[in-house]
Scaffold this motif. Sequence first.
Motif, PDB file in Angstrom:
ATOM      1  N   PRO A  42       0.821  -1.218   0.000  1.00  0.00           N
ATOM      2  CA  PRO A  42       0.000   0.000   0.000  1.00  0.00           C
ATOM      3  C   PRO A  42       0.851   1.262   0.000  1.00  0.00           C
ATOM      4  N   GLY A 221      -2.163  14.186  11.647  1.00  0.00           N
ATOM      5  CA  GLY A 221      -2.945  13.313  10.781  1.00  0.00           C
ATOM      6  C   GLY A 221      -4.368  13.111  11.266  1.00  0.00           C
ATOM      7  N   ILE A 244      -7.813  15.209   1.323  1.00  0.00           N
ATOM      8  CA  ILE A 244      -7.639  13.889   0.704  1.00  0.00           C
ATOM      9  C   ILE A 244      -8.996  13.251   0.437  1.00  0.00           C
ATOM     10  N   LEU A 248     -10.611  12.261  -3.183  1.00  0.00           N
ATOM     11  CA  LEU A 248     -10.999  10.888  -3.501  1.00  0.00           C
ATOM     12  C   LEU A 248     -12.431  10.838  -3.984  1.00  0.00           C
ATOM     13  N   LEU A 264       3.068  12.844   4.722  1.00  0.00           N
ATOM     14  CA  LEU A 264       4.066  11.873   5.193  1.00  0.00           C
ATOM     15  C   LEU A 264       5.444  12.527   5.268  1.00  0.00           C
TER      16      LEU A 264
ATOM     17  N   PRO C 105       2.907   2.413  10.320  1.00  0.00           N
ATOM     18  CA  PRO C 105       1.478   2.766  10.302  1.00  0.00           C
ATOM     19  C   PRO C 105       1.082   3.718  11.434  1.00  0.00           C
ATOM     20  N   LEU C 108       1.080   7.252  10.186  1.00  0.00           N
ATOM     21  CA  LEU C 108       0.215   7.580   9.054  1.00  0.00           C
ATOM     22  C   LEU C 108      -1.080   8.185   9.576  1.00  0.00           C
ATOM     23  N   SER C 109      -1.575   9.186   8.857  1.00  0.00           N
ATOM     24  CA  SER C 109      -2.918   9.671   9.157  1.00  0.00           C
ATOM     25  C   SER C 109      -3.905   8.544   8.835  1.00  0.00           C
ATOM     26  N   PRO C 110      -4.931   8.365   9.665  1.00  0.00           N
ATOM     27  CA  PRO C 110      -5.905   7.301   9.374  1.00  0.00           C
ATOM     28  C   PRO C 110      -6.471   7.430   7.967  1.00  0.00           C
ATOM     29  N   VAL C 111      -6.659   8.653   7.537  1.00  0.00           N
ATOM     30  CA  VAL C 111      -7.205   8.859   6.189  1.00  0.00           C
ATOM     31  C   VAL C 111      -6.237   8.320   5.131  1.00  0.00           C
ATOM     32  N   VAL C 112      -4.946   8.528   5.357  1.00  0.00           N
ATOM     33  CA  VAL C 112      -3.953   7.993   4.422  1.00  0.00           C
ATOM     34  C   VAL C 112      -3.978   6.465   4.460  1.00  0.00           C
ATOM     35  N   LEU C 115      -6.692   5.719   2.237  1.00  0.00           N
ATOM     36  CA  LEU C 115      -6.342   6.127   0.862  1.00  0.00           C
ATOM     37  C   LEU C 115      -5.494   5.085   0.138  1.00  0.00           C
ATOM     38  N   VAL C 116      -4.476   4.537   0.825  1.00  0.00           N
ATOM     39  CA  VAL C 116      -3.559   3.624   0.150  1.00  0.00           C
ATOM     40  C   VAL C 116      -4.294   2.424  -0.455  1.00  0.00           C
ATOM     41  N   TRP C 117      -5.342   1.968   0.214  1.00  0.00           N
ATOM     42  CA  TRP C 117      -6.079   0.814  -0.324  1.00  0.00           C
ATOM     43  C   TRP C 117      -6.904   1.212  -1.538  1.00  0.00           C
ATOM     44  N   VAL C 118      -7.397   2.467  -1.522  1.00  0.00           N
ATOM     45  CA  VAL C 118      -8.106   2.944  -2.706  1.00  0.00           C
ATOM     46  C   VAL C 118      -7.146   2.999  -3.890  1.00  0.00           C
ATOM     47  N   VAL C 219     -12.987   6.400   4.562  1.00  0.00           N
ATOM     48  CA  VAL C 219     -12.559   6.508   3.174  1.00  0.00           C
ATOM     49  C   VAL C 219     -12.978   5.267   2.374  1.00  0.00           C
TER      50      VAL C 219
END
Lengths: 287, 362, 282
Positions: A42, A221, A244, A248, A264, C105, C108-112, C115-118, C219
């Motif tokens: 990911p 975040g 974000i 999306l 990040l 992890p 990482l922002s929870p939203v990110v 996002l990565v899975w999208v 997300v």
Amino acid sequence: MVALAPSIGARPAAWREPSPLPGFHLAFGFTLTYVGVIILLPLAALVARPWEHGLDGFVAAIVQPRTLAALRLSFVAATMAALVNVVLGLLIAWVLCRYEFPGRRVVDALVDLPFALPTAVAGIALASLYGPNGWIGSLLEPLGVKVAYTPLGVFVALLAVGLPFVVRAVQPVLQDLDAGYEEAAKTLGATAPQSLWRVVMPALAPALITGFALAFARGAGEYGSVIFIAGNMPGVSEIAPLVIVTRLEQYDYAGAASVGVAMLALSLIALLITNAAQVALARRGGR
Amino acid sequence: MTLTVDGIAKRFGRFPALAGVSLEARDGEFLTLLGPSGSGKTTLLRVLAGLDKPDRGHVLLDGADFLAMSARERRVGLVFQQYALFRHMTVARNIAFGLDVRPASSRPHRSVIKQRVEELLALARIEGLGGRYPAQLSGGQRQRVAVARALAVEPQLLLLDEPFGALDTKVRKELRAELRRIHDATGVTTILVTHDQEEAMALADRVVLMNLGRIEQIGTPEELDASPASPFAFEFLGEVNRLPCQVVDGVALFDGFTAPTLGEERQAGQGEALFRPSDVRLDAAPTADGLPVRIVAMGGRGALRSVECQALSGHRVSAELPEHLAGQFEVGQRVKLTVRRVVAKVTNPSPAERPAPLAKSA
Amino acid sequence: MIGTVAPRRIESAGPAVLVLAALAWLALLIGAPMATVFTQALSKGLGAFLDAFKEPDGLAAIRLTLLVAVIAVPLNAAFGLAAAWSIAKFNFRGKAVLLTLIDLPLSLSPVVSGLVWVLLFGARGWFGPMLDAGGIKIIFAVPGILLGTILVTVPLVARELIPLMAEQGADEELAATTLGSGGWTTFRRVTLPNVRWALLHGVLLSNARAMGEFGAVSVLSGHIRGLTETLPLHVEALYNDYDFVGAFASASLLAGLAIVTLVAKTALERAGRVAAAKGSAL
């Protein structure tokens, strides 16, 4: 406790030191697969995505005023909230460690609540508490202070979310700090503020920086506890994660990924700065 | 069980931990592996236990290939330096563990295990501690539990890694005697690793002296004492003095006296002599042979006294004398010094066929 | 812990002011929001509160939340054990890199994390067209929610276990091996009991996080009522519909979970201390 350690000067010749314990391949294989699928893959998708319209595409996605404002709000609010939390987190840790009062244990356990409380719950609770009709919001309204639906609301939410990080980082150090330390300072004629500033604070500084870094990272975040109270006005009270989400929803994957990568990168830079501060501190302390 | 170790070598990276080690432990023998840190003694123990694989060499137990077996199959009792007791199990569970984990087909009945645990508790003299947890025991008691646990599986070989390292001096002496008693009672072939020469000499039937991954000497404590094979062996096994000397035909020549050399130095030339304080003699008679020295300090209490002497050359020598002899001397007195026996190390050999010119007196 | 400072009674005005200030601050940021949740939930009486739990969408959200936790938590616990076993009991190169990756992890922002899975499985993601062709739906469906939750909670068990197991070293396992114990037996009878409190601790935290996760799941979910809404998302939906009683009633369930988690955590820590005094460590 590593008795029977291989003799001094030993260095693994292969990539792994042989061991008579079984199960390495099974456990390590599972670990690598899991890390690969759940974390690495990911992340690769995130880092690879923003460049589909070249570097210009990435820059264009970031320098939009709305995006820049959101990034600024997320990171500035997180910095300020973490700074306030350093001061008040220290106060709370100090009080919990040094004074006996009724309900101390309950309060001690309660500090962890923001860790365990789902962010959406914290979010709607803070929004209604600090909203114009809420218990606290209605008190502040006549004073001309608006918390909910302003950048101040973002700050308040991050205060709540980051607090336990500082308290839990400082508490163990404060607890182990030798009481003789302070007493020695006192017998040497130091006043209470002097002993606090010259003796206690330097010992706590690394833990305070750690607490700051954790609270900041979480705050930058943060999403769930913020969006309800923030009002989400583009350019004013909109946070970066929300940008974000919005992108999306418009299927702008590259734009969303650009903001994700920027967040990040900013977090990593902040981490590097706090690490450098730790190192500088350690060097000054001669450790 | 006779253990044969043949040409074992093992490297860690570029560091040769073992450089071809061979030895034999006879059935029921108590061996100590003695050496400074980095000498390879612990690595050898780990190889025997199956925790490390050697690069070369063989290990046979009663003729059977021991290296082909995994650590699990070897049935060695290993006592770890920090004991590695299972912290969440009682003493009794710890001792029973090796029997408990056997497959159902070869596992003794519960009552048998229980009885065996009782026997071992009695053997290790920790009766009544079976219900305690390791954290509730003293260091000495933990060591007894570790030994009992290792013996529970009726090991073919008992291996101990610095088992006294974590204990204070008094407990250490007591447990040393206990360990020897347990060994004699069980008759299990035992190998113990230590860096303490006194401990090694006190416990062992034979001592294996190691240095830099090699065996320097194997012998009974008496043999090692009487005829050290090398300057290293001599130095490691006790306190030494050093004086420069000439060596010719196995005799060390000093200013004013000569002394026979021990060990294997066969070269002639200039070098250094090592000798024990207990081999030093002092003579107050001005006409006596010997190196002229001045007594600079005296110390000690009890039957043995130490006398510090300084030669004109500046070299210092300490002598150990019985109380009645030491009483004849006083600080500041000039006396003659001789040595009963030395180990010589030739550092500057004289050309062959041409004996070095002798010192003034021979 | 030599020189630990024992808390002492308050005997003068200075400390009293400090304690009151600390308590006031906690009340403002933690106490008052918690109180708000329950008072708002009950603002229209107990009947209205209970009605909120009769609604089918709410029940579906509870069911989905439980399902996600039941899958994500054991997976992450198994991962935590495997990672800790290989990292703490063996020596290999690249350990530091692996540790950093496992911790990643958390920053990482929870939203990110959503996002990565999208980016991987979404309609325009790397594998999106492939999945579309196969008729497999990950994003805006339960598998996506699951993946987001797993990513957010990956490190929680591992982080509890790795430092503890590294500190305990491998000597006990080696001792068990020389006593004839096989790998699985050693793990079950020596390793696991030595880390059981830390394991439970990690499971507890990752369960709380899994059930309460909002950003990542938001997300990935697509917000289809009764189908892809977890309890936190359901809270949001009700709140945005101005159904405050319903939102806070559902929220009170999650707040109750948080309180239970804290109580259990405190109890575990106490049990761990008792066990440590006996010899087994937390």
